[in-house]
Write a protein that holds these residues in place. Structure first.
Motif, PDB file in Angstrom:
ATOM      1  N   GLU A  83      -7.537   9.647  -0.741  1.00  0.00           N
ATOM      2  CA  GLU A  83      -6.675   8.780  -1.544  1.00  0.00           C
ATOM      3  C   GLU A  83      -5.525   8.284  -0.648  1.00  0.00           C
ATOM      4  O   GLU A  83      -5.243   8.879   0.393  1.00  0.00           O
ATOM      5  CB  GLU A  83      -6.140   9.555  -2.737  1.00  0.00           C
ATOM      6  N   PRO A  84      -4.824   7.225  -1.087  1.00  0.00           N
ATOM      7  CA  PRO A  84      -3.851   6.598  -0.182  1.00  0.00           C
ATOM      8  C   PRO A  84      -2.583   7.412   0.062  1.00  0.00           C
ATOM      9  O   PRO A  84      -1.877   7.168   1.043  1.00  0.00           O
ATOM     10  CB  PRO A  84      -3.497   5.293  -0.904  1.00  0.00           C
ATOM     11  N   GLY A  85      -2.299   8.396  -0.808  1.00  0.00           N
ATOM     12  CA  GLY A  85      -1.077   9.173  -0.629  1.00  0.00           C
ATOM     13  C   GLY A  85      -1.236  10.316   0.368  1.00  0.00           C
ATOM     14  O   GLY A  85      -0.262  11.018   0.684  1.00  0.00           O
ATOM     15  N   PRO A  98       4.045   9.598   7.516  1.00  0.00           N
ATOM     16  CA  PRO A  98       3.565   8.467   6.705  1.00  0.00           C
ATOM     17  C   PRO A  98       2.259   8.746   5.964  1.00  0.00           C
ATOM     18  O   PRO A  98       1.488   9.642   6.324  1.00  0.00           O
ATOM     19  CB  PRO A  98       3.370   7.360   7.747  1.00  0.00           C
ATOM     20  N   THR A  99       2.026   7.939   4.937  1.00  0.00           N
ATOM     21  CA  THR A  99       0.796   8.052   4.135  1.00  0.00           C
ATOM     22  C   THR A  99      -0.247   7.059   4.660  1.00  0.00           C
ATOM     23  O   THR A  99       0.102   6.077   5.328  1.00  0.00           O
ATOM     24  CB  THR A  99       1.095   7.675   2.676  1.00  0.00           C
ATOM     25  N   LEU A 100      -1.503   7.296   4.261  1.00  0.00           N
ATOM     26  CA  LEU A 100      -2.564   6.365   4.692  1.00  0.00           C
ATOM     27  C   LEU A 100      -2.375   4.985   4.067  1.00  0.00           C
ATOM     28  O   LEU A 100      -2.607   3.965   4.704  1.00  0.00           O
ATOM     29  CB  LEU A 100      -3.938   6.932   4.333  1.00  0.00           C
ATOM     30  N   MET A 105      -3.531  -2.676  -4.354  1.00  0.00           N
ATOM     31  CA  MET A 105      -3.265  -1.300  -3.923  1.00  0.00           C
ATOM     32  C   MET A 105      -4.544  -0.678  -3.353  1.00  0.00           C
ATOM     33  O   MET A 105      -5.575  -0.621  -4.041  1.00  0.00           O
ATOM     34  CB  MET A 105      -2.782  -0.444  -5.095  1.00  0.00           C
ATOM     35  N   ILE A 106      -4.469  -0.204  -2.136  1.00  0.00           N
ATOM     36  CA  ILE A 106      -5.599   0.534  -1.553  1.00  0.00           C
ATOM     37  C   ILE A 106      -5.672   1.868  -2.296  1.00  0.00           C
ATOM     38  O   ILE A 106      -4.674   2.594  -2.395  1.00  0.00           O
ATOM     39  CB  ILE A 106      -5.380   0.760  -0.037  1.00  0.00           C
ATOM     40  N   THR A 107      -6.853   2.180  -2.853  1.00  0.00           N
ATOM     41  CA  THR A 107      -6.949   3.379  -3.698  1.00  0.00           C
ATOM     42  C   THR A 107      -7.802   4.479  -3.069  1.00  0.00           C
ATOM     43  O   THR A 107      -7.723   5.633  -3.472  1.00  0.00           O
ATOM     44  CB  THR A 107      -7.563   3.015  -5.064  1.00  0.00           C
ATOM     45  N   SER A 118       8.946   2.975   6.798  1.00  0.00           N
ATOM     46  CA  SER A 118       9.124   1.696   7.477  1.00  0.00           C
ATOM     47  C   SER A 118      10.614   1.526   7.757  1.00  0.00           C
ATOM     48  O   SER A 118      11.451   1.872   6.915  1.00  0.00           O
ATOM     49  CB  SER A 118       8.608   0.550   6.615  1.00  0.00           C
ATOM     50  N   TYR A 119      10.923   0.962   8.915  1.00  0.00           N
ATOM     51  CA  TYR A 119      12.336   0.858   9.317  1.00  0.00           C
ATOM     52  C   TYR A 119      13.082  -0.193   8.505  1.00  0.00           C
ATOM     53  O   TYR A 119      14.302  -0.147   8.410  1.00  0.00           O
ATOM     54  CB  TYR A 119      12.432   0.496  10.802  1.00  0.00           C
ATOM     55  N   GLY A 120      12.362  -1.194   7.977  1.00  0.00           N
ATOM     56  CA  GLY A 120      13.022  -2.275   7.242  1.00  0.00           C
ATOM     57  C   GLY A 120      12.759  -2.195   5.750  1.00  0.00           C
ATOM     58  O   GLY A 120      12.731  -1.104   5.169  1.00  0.00           O
ATOM     59  N   ILE A 175       6.266  -5.562  -8.633  1.00  0.00           N
ATOM     60  CA  ILE A 175       5.905  -4.198  -8.189  1.00  0.00           C
ATOM     61  C   ILE A 175       5.732  -4.183  -6.673  1.00  0.00           C
ATOM     62  O   ILE A 175       5.148  -5.091  -6.094  1.00  0.00           O
ATOM     63  CB  ILE A 175       4.564  -3.773  -8.841  1.00  0.00           C
ATOM     64  N   THR A 176       6.226  -3.104  -6.057  1.00  0.00           N
ATOM     65  CA  THR A 176       5.981  -2.820  -4.623  1.00  0.00           C
ATOM     66  C   THR A 176       5.407  -1.421  -4.508  1.00  0.00           C
ATOM     67  O   THR A 176       5.869  -0.514  -5.213  1.00  0.00           O
ATOM     68  CB  THR A 176       7.312  -2.805  -3.830  1.00  0.00           C
ATOM     69  N   PHE A 177       4.458  -1.228  -3.615  1.00  0.00           N
ATOM     70  CA  PHE A 177       3.971   0.135  -3.350  1.00  0.00           C
ATOM     71  C   PHE A 177       4.831   0.764  -2.264  1.00  0.00           C
ATOM     72  O   PHE A 177       5.310   0.073  -1.368  1.00  0.00           O
ATOM     73  CB  PHE A 177       2.505   0.119  -2.907  1.00  0.00           C
TER      74      PHE A 177
HETATM   75  C1  LIG Z   1       9.727   7.913  13.679  1.00  0.00           C
HETATM   76  C2  LIG Z   1       8.753   6.803  13.413  1.00  0.00           C
HETATM   77  C3  LIG Z   1       7.769   6.507  14.347  1.00  0.00           C
HETATM   78  C4  LIG Z   1       6.866   5.469  14.094  1.00  0.00           C
HETATM   79  N1  LIG Z   1       5.913   5.204  15.036  1.00  0.00           N
HETATM   80  C5  LIG Z   1       5.036   4.182  14.834  1.00  0.00           C
HETATM   81  C6  LIG Z   1       4.027   3.882  15.788  1.00  0.00           C
HETATM   82  O1  LIG Z   1       3.911   4.537  16.825  1.00  0.00           O
HETATM   83  N2  LIG Z   1       3.188   2.858  15.531  1.00  0.00           N
HETATM   84  C7  LIG Z   1       3.274   2.113  14.383  1.00  0.00           C
HETATM   85  O2  LIG Z   1       2.477   1.193  14.219  1.00  0.00           O
HETATM   86  N3  LIG Z   1       4.217   2.397  13.441  1.00  0.00           N
HETATM   87  C8  LIG Z   1       5.090   3.402  13.648  1.00  0.00           C
HETATM   88  N4  LIG Z   1       6.042   3.687  12.711  1.00  0.00           N
HETATM   89  C9  LIG Z   1       6.085   2.877  11.486  1.00  0.00           C
HETATM   90  C10 LIG Z   1       5.322   3.537  10.340  1.00  0.00           C
HETATM   91  O3  LIG Z   1       4.117   4.087  10.773  1.00  0.00           O
HETATM   92  C11 LIG Z   1       5.024   2.473   9.284  1.00  0.00           C
HETATM   93  O4  LIG Z   1       6.220   1.904   8.832  1.00  0.00           O
HETATM   94  C12 LIG Z   1       4.240   2.991   8.090  1.00  0.00           C
HETATM   95  O5  LIG Z   1       3.998   1.906   7.245  1.00  0.00           O
HETATM   96  C13 LIG Z   1       4.964   4.091   7.334  1.00  0.00           C
HETATM   97  O6  LIG Z   1       4.113   4.602   6.331  1.00  0.00           O
HETATM   98  P1  LIG Z   1       4.700   4.984   4.899  1.00  0.00           P
HETATM   99  O7  LIG Z   1       3.693   5.816   4.194  1.00  0.00           O
HETATM  100  O8  LIG Z   1       6.051   5.525   5.033  1.00  0.00           O
HETATM  101  O9  LIG Z   1       4.719   3.532   4.229  1.00  0.00           O
HETATM  102  P2  LIG Z   1       5.938   2.729   3.557  1.00  0.00           P
HETATM  103  O10 LIG Z   1       6.952   2.453   4.580  1.00  0.00           O
HETATM  104  O11 LIG Z   1       6.357   3.415   2.325  1.00  0.00           O
HETATM  105  O12 LIG Z   1       5.155   1.373   3.181  1.00  0.00           O
HETATM  106  C14 LIG Z   1       4.691   0.502   4.188  1.00  0.00           C
HETATM  107  C15 LIG Z   1       3.949  -0.680   3.575  1.00  0.00           C
HETATM  108  O13 LIG Z   1       2.704  -0.258   3.040  1.00  0.00           O
HETATM  109  C16 LIG Z   1       2.550  -0.737   1.705  1.00  0.00           C
HETATM  110  N5  LIG Z   1       1.722   0.228   0.966  1.00  0.00           N
HETATM  111  C17 LIG Z   1       2.023   1.518   0.661  1.00  0.00           C
HETATM  112  N6  LIG Z   1       0.996   2.065  -0.008  1.00  0.00           N
HETATM  113  C18 LIG Z   1       0.038   1.126  -0.138  1.00  0.00           C
HETATM  114  C19 LIG Z   1      -1.252   1.107  -0.745  1.00  0.00           C
HETATM  115  N7  LIG Z   1      -1.761   2.170  -1.361  1.00  0.00           N
HETATM  116  N8  LIG Z   1      -1.950  -0.038  -0.693  1.00  0.00           N
HETATM  117  C20 LIG Z   1      -1.466  -1.157  -0.066  1.00  0.00           C
HETATM  118  N9  LIG Z   1      -0.256  -1.182   0.524  1.00  0.00           N
HETATM  119  C21 LIG Z   1       0.492  -0.048   0.500  1.00  0.00           C
HETATM  120  C22 LIG Z   1       3.985  -0.829   1.196  1.00  0.00           C
HETATM  121  O14 LIG Z   1       4.097  -1.718   0.100  1.00  0.00           O
HETATM  122  C23 LIG Z   1       4.703  -1.338   2.430  1.00  0.00           C
HETATM  123  O15 LIG Z   1       4.572  -2.742   2.555  1.00  0.00           O
HETATM  124  C24 LIG Z   1       6.940   4.723  12.895  1.00  0.00           C
HETATM  125  C25 LIG Z   1       7.920   5.034  11.942  1.00  0.00           C
HETATM  126  C26 LIG Z   1       8.811   6.066  12.200  1.00  0.00           C
HETATM  127  C27 LIG Z   1       9.837   6.388  11.164  1.00  0.00           C
END
Ligand SMILES: Cc1cc2nc3c(=O)[nH]c(=O)nc-3n(C[C@H](O)[C@H](O)[C@H](O)COP(=O)(O)OP(=O)(O)OC[C@H]3O[C@@H](n4cnc5c(N)ncnc54)[C@H](O)[C@@H]3O)c2cc1C
Length: 469
Positions: free
Chosen positions: A89-91, A117-119, A176-178, A55-57, A47-49
């Motif tokens: 909540e984390p979403g 992005p989500t928390l 999972m951070i809840t 995230s770019y990767g 499982i992956t959250f």
């Molecule tokens: C245009 C752009 C600008 C950005 N600028 C910045 C910046 O200025 N500074 C910076 O630091 N980053 C920056 N980012 C990167 C971005 O903030 C991070 O990649 C962030 O993680 C994205 O959040 P997401 O909700 O999309 O998470 P995702 O990409 O979906 O997930 C990120 C990671 O969090 C984990 N995760 C998700 N939910 C939970 C949970 N509930 N509990 C535990 N782990 C969890 C996932 O498994 C994954 O490993 C930028 C990205 C973009 C696209």
């Protein structure tokens, strides 16, 4: 309950350079994830959250296995406008967060360059903002959080606990951070004061960031197509919050609708179409032209001008252009962000820009920030600077790009630098071991074995960078 293993969904990274198929699950409550952990461990599925997938990767990808999309767990559970303490909540997204607290005179103290992005996602990687030197990472603003571990345990962590620093930054690999409780920042206006000016080369850019690092925010844009004595030239932005009483009409500027970015650019062009107009310029010649024009305009009009800008316009500039990443075309883009100590940064960044130019793969968007070290386990921070670079990916340039990033990695490692998993898509296990160090990785593995004894939590990134051979 059974695992949702009937239908595969197509998921990709933010840069659209990686596409995978996974079984997508969208819980509304943590109890559903607890059941999922149990079934996955029995069935040998990982499982992956996934938050907003920004995230770019491959941090939120898990090819052929289960991906838990947390976005339906997006309730704001408590808000105290007197103290600025919020529990979510984390979403909950950064957008939801600022919209909830702004009109009471508060703002999230650390935000990324986009509000989508989500928390859960931003704490999973422990993001930094344009104020990292001054304020630290988002994790440093958290007062406590709850997490659900694959072992079935529900825990609460505060900054006094070891696990606090491992789950935040832990890439969702420990649990999972809840629920998150955080401190917001008091503000007295919906605007910030912004100073913008150009610097003629990289030395000037780094010196300017250093001089202005005590400002509330500072960030630099670098034109990576310029060479010779102009190598690393760019534009700096430094910004400050307004002090109490400085804004003549805070009731107006602190309104959500004052902050909303306009739908039209120049009053006529729908923003949703702008990425189409960007497409013809997304090649080396086009980017050279745009960067040169931008530098020329910035150095003539508006150089050394101070102006007011809303928090949203200043912090989330990239959100002005919806789907801007699609302008990079079918192959998408990767971002390469490295963090280099201040002592070695100038030479390393010069070499990085030169290598891109030598390989005819200049990066199309270069961003410079000032950082400070932090206490988190999978940290990317240094007492120095970060340089984020966007590279276009095409079928033709893939091998060249691989060669370039391998050479860049060498420069970063020799300069004592670090990388960032929110952005990375090319690192190998050996390089991760070199930059994080064996002790840190051993600690991560020990904590993972405690929190996730059956090894249920895995992602494409984890397999690429951390899993044992
Ligand atoms: C245009 C752009 C600008 C950005 N600028 C910045 C910046 O200025 N500074 C910076 O630091 N980053 C920056 N980012 C990167 C971005 O903030 C991070 O990649 C962030 O993680 C994205 O959040 P997401 O909700 O999309 O998470 P995702 O990409 O979906 O997930 C990120 C990671 O969090 C984990 N995760 C998700 N939910 C939970 C949970 N509930 N509990 C535990 N782990 C969890 C996932 O498994 C994954 O490993 C930028 C990205 C973009 C696209």
């Amino acid at each position: 309950m059974s695992l949702p293993l009937q239908q595969l969904s197509r998921l990709d990274n933010f840069g659209h350079s990686m596409t995978t198929a996974a079984y997508l699950y969208r819980p509304t409550h943590a109890a559903q994830v607890a059941e999922l952990f149990e079934i996955a461990s029995k069935q040998g599925t990982s499982i992956t959250f996934r938050g907003a997938g920004r995230s770019y990767g491959d941090a939120a990808l898990n090819a052929g296995h289960v991906v838990v999309d947390i976005r339906r767990m997006n309730r704001i559970l408590a808000w105290n406008p007197e103290t600025g303490i919020i529990t979510c909540e984390p979403g909950v997204t950064i957008e939801q967060l600022w919209k909830h607290v702004l009109e009471d005179g508060w703002w999230p103290p650390v935000v990324p360059g986009t509000m989508f992005p989500t928390l859960g996602g931003v704490l999973g990687v422990n993001i930094h903002g344009k104020n990292n030197w001054k304020k630290g990472t988002l994790g440093e603003q958290v007062l406590k959080f709850s997490a659900l571990l694959p072992s079935g345990e529900e825990i609460t962590c505060t900054p006094d606990d070891d696990l606090f620093y491992a789950i935040i930054s832990g890439l969702g690999m420990l649990g999972m951070i809840t629920q998150i409780t955080m401190q917001m920042k008091r503000i007295y206006s919906g605007n910030v004061w912004v100073d913008a000016w150009v610097e003629a080369n990289l030395e000037g850019m780094l010196a300017a960031i250093e001089t202005h690092k005590e400002r509330d925010y500072d960030v630099g844009w670098i034109d990576c197509t310029a060479g010779g004595s102009r190598l690393g030239r760019g534009q700096m932005h430094a910004a400050d919050y307004l002090t109490p009483g400085e804004d003549p009409s805070p009731a107006q500027t602190l309104r959500v609708d004052y902050q909303i970015l306009p739908d039209l650019m120049f009053g006529v062009l729908p923003k949703s179409m702008i990425h189409l107009f960007m497409q013809p310029f997304m090649n080396n010649a086009g980017v050279w032209l745009i960067n040169s024009a931008k530098y020329f305009m910035n150095s003539t009009l508006g150089n050394h001008k101070r102006h007011l800008q809303s928090h949203v316009a200043f912090n989330f500039l990239l959100d002005y252009v919806p789907n801007w990443e699609k302008a990079y075309g079918a192959g998408g883009l990767i971002q390469y962000q490295c963090f280099i100590p201040k002592e070695t940064a100038l030479d390393a960044f010069r070499e990085i820009i030169r290598l891109g130019q030598k390989h005819r793969l200049p990066n199309y968007l270069g961003v410079l920030k000032r950082h400070r070290p932090d206490k988190f386990l999978i940290t990317h921070a240094v007492d120095g600077f970060s340089f984020a670079q966007d590279y276009r990916v095409t079928r033709k340039n893939q091998a060249g790009l691989q060669k370039l990033t391998t050479e860049l990695d060498q420069v970063v490692l020799e300069a004592g630098g670090k990388f960032y998993f929110a952005k990375d898509s090319t690192l190998t296990r050996e390089k991760v071991q070199r930059y994080l160090g064996e002790a840190r990785i051993a600690k991560f593995r020990t904590l993972k074995a405690q929190c996730d004894p059956a090894g249920v939590l895995e992602s494409d990134l984890f397999r690429r960078c951390f899993a044992a051979e």
